[in-house]
Structures are given as C-alpha cells and as structure tokens.
Design a protein around this motif. Structure first.
Motif, mmCIF file in Angstrom:
data_model
loop_
_atom_site.group_PDB
_atom_site.id
_atom_site.type_symbol
_atom_site.label_atom_id
_atom_site.label_comp_id
_atom_site.label_asym_id
_atom_site.label_seq_id
_atom_site.Cartn_x
_atom_site.Cartn_y
_atom_site.Cartn_z
ATOM 1 N N PRO A 249 0.807 -1.226 0.000
ATOM 2 C CA PRO A 249 0.000 0.000 0.000
ATOM 3 C C PRO A 249 0.839 1.274 0.000
ATOM 4 C CG PRO A 249 -0.904 -1.605 1.541
ATOM 5 C CD PRO A 249 0.413 -2.158 1.080
ATOM 6 N N LYS A 250 1.943 1.275 0.743
ATOM 7 C CA LYS A 250 2.802 2.462 0.794
ATOM 8 C C LYS A 250 3.403 2.772 -0.573
ATOM 9 C CE LYS A 250 6.758 4.456 3.244
ATOM 10 N NZ LYS A 250 7.792 4.249 4.293
ATOM 11 N N TYR A 251 3.848 1.725 -1.278
ATOM 12 C CA TYR A 251 4.446 1.930 -2.597
ATOM 13 C C TYR A 251 3.398 2.418 -3.590
ATOM 14 C CZ TYR A 251 7.347 0.946 -6.715
ATOM 15 O OH TYR A 251 8.075 1.048 -7.869
ATOM 16 N N LEU A 252 2.187 1.841 -3.545
ATOM 17 C CA LEU A 252 1.116 2.274 -4.440
ATOM 18 C C LEU A 252 0.778 3.739 -4.191
ATOM 19 C CD1 LEU A 252 -1.094 1.727 -6.531
ATOM 20 C CD2 LEU A 252 -2.564 0.958 -4.657
ATOM 21 N N THR A 253 0.671 4.111 -2.917
ATOM 22 C CA THR A 253 0.345 5.494 -2.578
ATOM 23 C C THR A 253 1.409 6.455 -3.094
ATOM 24 O OG1 THR A 253 -0.889 4.838 -0.601
ATOM 25 C CG2 THR A 253 -0.052 7.097 -0.666
ATOM 26 N N THR A 254 2.667 6.083 -2.944
ATOM 27 C CA THR A 254 3.763 6.925 -3.420
ATOM 28 C C THR A 254 3.702 7.110 -4.929
ATOM 29 O OG1 THR A 254 5.192 6.199 -1.606
ATOM 30 C CG2 THR A 254 6.277 7.166 -3.533
ATOM 31 N N LEU A 255 3.469 6.007 -5.662
ATOM 32 C CA LEU A 255 3.429 6.069 -7.124
ATOM 33 C C LEU A 255 2.272 6.931 -7.617
ATOM 34 C CD1 LEU A 255 4.183 2.347 -8.090
ATOM 35 C CD2 LEU A 255 5.715 4.301 -8.306
ATOM 36 N N ILE A 256 1.065 6.692 -7.062
ATOM 37 C CA ILE A 256 -0.113 7.407 -7.537
ATOM 38 C C ILE A 256 -0.014 8.895 -7.227
ATOM 39 C CG2 ILE A 256 -2.621 7.597 -7.342
ATOM 40 C CD1 ILE A 256 -1.508 5.046 -8.779
ATOM 41 N N LYS A 257 0.505 9.218 -6.049
ATOM 42 C CA LYS A 257 0.681 10.623 -5.684
ATOM 43 C C LYS A 257 1.671 11.308 -6.621
ATOM 44 C CE LYS A 257 0.028 13.967 -2.564
ATOM 45 N NZ LYS A 257 -1.283 14.515 -2.179
ATOM 46 N N ARG A 258 2.724 10.602 -6.974
ATOM 47 C CA ARG A 258 3.747 11.169 -7.856
ATOM 48 C C ARG A 258 3.182 11.445 -9.250
ATOM 49 N NH1 ARG A 258 8.332 7.158 -8.998
ATOM 50 N NH2 ARG A 258 8.501 7.268 -6.725
ATOM 51 N N ILE A 259 2.364 10.538 -9.752
ATOM 52 C CA ILE A 259 1.837 10.669 -11.104
ATOM 53 C C ILE A 259 0.712 11.690 -11.188
ATOM 54 C CG2 ILE A 259 0.473 9.460 -12.874
ATOM 55 C CD1 ILE A 259 3.383 8.819 -13.059
ATOM 56 N N SER A 260 -0.231 11.641 -10.226
ATOM 57 C CA SER A 260 -1.460 12.417 -10.362
ATOM 58 C C SER A 260 -1.586 13.596 -9.415
ATOM 59 C CB SER A 260 -2.668 11.498 -10.149
ATOM 60 O OG SER A 260 -2.742 11.064 -8.791
ATOM 61 N N GLY A 261 -0.755 13.634 -8.362
ATOM 62 C CA GLY A 261 -0.893 14.685 -7.372
ATOM 63 C C GLY A 261 -1.973 14.408 -6.340
ATOM 64 N N LYS A 262 -2.678 13.284 -6.481
ATOM 65 C CA LYS A 262 -3.712 12.877 -5.532
ATOM 66 C C LYS A 262 -3.349 11.529 -4.942
ATOM 67 C CE LYS A 262 -8.011 13.174 -6.846
ATOM 68 N NZ LYS A 262 -9.231 13.100 -7.683
ATOM 69 N N SER A 263 -3.743 11.312 -3.693
ATOM 70 C CA SER A 263 -3.458 10.030 -3.057
ATOM 71 C C SER A 263 -4.443 8.973 -3.530
ATOM 72 C CB SER A 263 -3.551 10.165 -1.535
ATOM 73 O OG SER A 263 -4.894 10.382 -1.138
ATOM 74 N N VAL A 264 -4.133 7.699 -3.249
ATOM 75 C CA VAL A 264 -5.042 6.609 -3.588
ATOM 76 C C VAL A 264 -6.390 6.819 -2.909
ATOM 77 C CG1 VAL A 264 -5.446 4.122 -3.408
ATOM 78 C CG2 VAL A 264 -3.160 4.973 -3.963
ATOM 79 N N SER A 265 -6.375 7.196 -1.648
ATOM 80 C CA SER A 265 -7.626 7.415 -0.911
ATOM 81 C C SER A 265 -8.451 8.532 -1.532
ATOM 82 C CB SER A 265 -7.326 7.756 0.553
ATOM 83 O OG SER A 265 -6.724 6.665 1.212
#
Length: 321
Positions: A249-265
């Motif tokens: 989950p931590k890695y997914l959150t980091t990746l998505i935030k980096r790409i989109s500027g929004k967190s997974v949540s």
C-alpha cells in the motif's frame, strides 16, 4: 485596462515582488484565482468571476514572467505567434493552433513575447468538482497527456474549441442571472468534453500513443484507474488495490501521488462521492439503499462518509437538487 489585462498585470507584479523580497523564503509564489481577480481591481461580481474566467487575450502574455503556481485548471489554444513556457521545470514550445492544458498548482513560467496570443479558460478545482465532470473517463485521458501539456491541433479543431471558450466568455461578461452557474457550468463541461474528443482523435491518428506508458509508475497508475473503475462501489481500501497490483500500500500510494498529485484514498473517495451524488440526484433510491449499493455497513456510516467529503449530509444534498 479590463479585468483580464489587470489579471495578467498583477500576476506578474506579485510574482516579481515575491522574487525580489528578502523577506520571502519561498521563491515560488502561489495564487488562487479569486486572489488574483481581487487584486486586479476590475469589475467585481460575486460567485462566478472568482471561480472561472475566459479570455481572448490581446495583451502581452506575461502571466508568469516569474515562476508561480496558480491553483486552477487552465485550457487554452494559441491563436497567434509562438512562445516558450516551462511547466514543472520542463520546457515546451507553443505555436499557433496548438492546445495547452495546465493542471492546478503546476509551477509555470512563460517567456515574455508580445506576438503570442491565446484564447484561454481558467477554472478553480472547486468549481470543476461541482459541475460533475465524468472523471472516471476524462481524468485518465487528460493524465495520459500529462507529460506533454501542449499539442498541435488542426485549424478546424482550434476554431471549434475557441467557439466553446467564446460561449463561456460571453456568459461570464453578462449579468449573473438565476441560472448563470448552471449555464456556465454546462458550457465548461462541454468545453472539457470537446477537449476529450480532440485528445481521443489525436490518439487514433497516432497509434504509437495507444500504449504511452513509459515507466513503471505510469503503468501502475493506468492499472489502478482500471481497477478502481471496476471495483469502487465495493472496495474502498488502499490495501485491496495494492494486493491486486502485487505491491505494498505504501508503494502504491507513493506512485499514484507522484503521477497524479492525488493520493489513492482521494481517488477512491472522488469515484465513490461522484457515484453517490449521481444516485442522490437522479435515482429514486433511498439514502439507505444507496448506502447498501455502495457497500457501506449502514446508512449512518454512509452519511458520515458523505458529509466528511462534501460538507453536507446525503439528505441535505438530495433536498438541494
């Protein structure tokens, strides 16, 4: 000086002051759209003018002569001349009949060039959220072009898109009537969908872009949005999507935030809330039925979740529609 020209002038002046002030610790100045319009000293209208503007610029495009962040979404077409601009430190060249899309809070700097003119529309994130754009389909398409915020259009596409922006501009220049928000919101939504059509056509004409994911983070983002579109009515945990992608989950959150500027949540919440608003507004389902449909244990949990994300209860939102 009209309010649009004043807007351009003051954005430069405030950026310059911030860059030259010894008391300023941060070199990048941030602006909200309402702050800049208030500074311009132009005609003040409540509501709409502070949330979106449209302009066919005939003045020098010195909006961001110094680097700055604008908390707004910008769509524009170059109508004359050329210029160089940087977005998040990457340099791009804009020419006549080219489209540019700038996301909120991007660090933007535009080279001063009095030959460059553009037709632009600027919208605050809050206003964009309220007009209920179909983000499930549109956001991945816009993000697909996130690494290339400008692209050449055909003259016909440019003319068509400018006509949409002109209609928004015309409505914003008139008095704010009882239905002004609905009219402007509908026209902005139509403009964004028109851009979506242009981007889709561009992909069709450039098959090499059908699979444009060039790195692992972008590939994970694509897979995440596909999974989210299928499962958001049943699954709201970050852990679920991370397990489906076989990462933490931590890695997914980091990746998505980096790409989109929004967190997974935040992505999950935006999908669920949009669906809930649609059902509350257009369906005959009760609040309890919607809660169960969206996999909440009961109506109370759904109500707390909805209010936390929208500031009102489901019943209050339904009564307003």
């Amino acid at each position: 000086m009209n309010h649009i020209e004043s807007f351009y002038y003051y954005i430069c002046r405030k950026s310059s002051d911030a860059m030259n002030s010894k008391a300023t610790e941060a070199p990048i100045t941030s602006f909200t759209l309402s702050e800049l319009i208030a500074m311009s000293g132009g005609e003040k209208r409540p509501g709409l003018l502070g949330e979106c503007i449209a302009a066919n610029s005939s003045s020098q495009m010195e909006v961001f002569r110094f680097p700055g962040r604008l908390d707004a979404f910008v769509i524009g077409v170059c109508t004359e001349g050329e210029t160089t601009f940087t977005s998040n430190l990457k340099e791009y060249r804009l020419k006549k009949d080219s489209l540019f899309i700038i996301g909120p809070k991007h660090i933007l700097q535009i080279q001063s060039d009095d030959r460059f003119k553009a037709h632009v529309i600027v919208i605050t994130p809050d206003f964009l959220r309220r007009i209920n754009i179909d983000t499930k389909h549109m956001m991945p398409l816009f993000l697909q072009f996130g690494s290339r915020p400008c692209m050449e259009l055909t003259h016909k596409e440019c003319t068509s898109l400018r006509s949409f922006i002109s209609m928004v501009e015309q409505e914003l220049e008139g008095p704010e009537t009882d239905f002004a928000v609905e009219i402007v919101g509908g026209l902005i939504a139509a403009t964004i969908y028109k851009v979506g059509d242009i981007l889709t056509h561009y992909i069709e004409e450039h098959p090499e872009l059908e699979n444009p994911m060039h790195n692992r983070a972008e590939e994970y983002f694509k897979q995440f949005t596909e999974l989210l579109g299928e499962h958001y009515t049943r699954e709201r945990s970050v852990g679920y999507y991370a397990r489906q992608l076989c990462i933490t989950p931590k890695y997914l959150t980091t990746l998505i935030k980096r790409i989109s500027g929004k967190s997974v949540s935040e992505w999950i919440d935006s999908y669920v809330i949009l669906e809930a608003k649609t059902l509350l507004k257009y369906s005959n389902m009760s609040v309890q039925e919607i809660a169960y449909y969206l996999n909440f244990p009961n109506q109370s949990f759904f109500g707390s979740y909805f209010k936390r994300n929208t500031g009102m209860s489901p019943s209050q939102y339904k009564a307003k529609q």
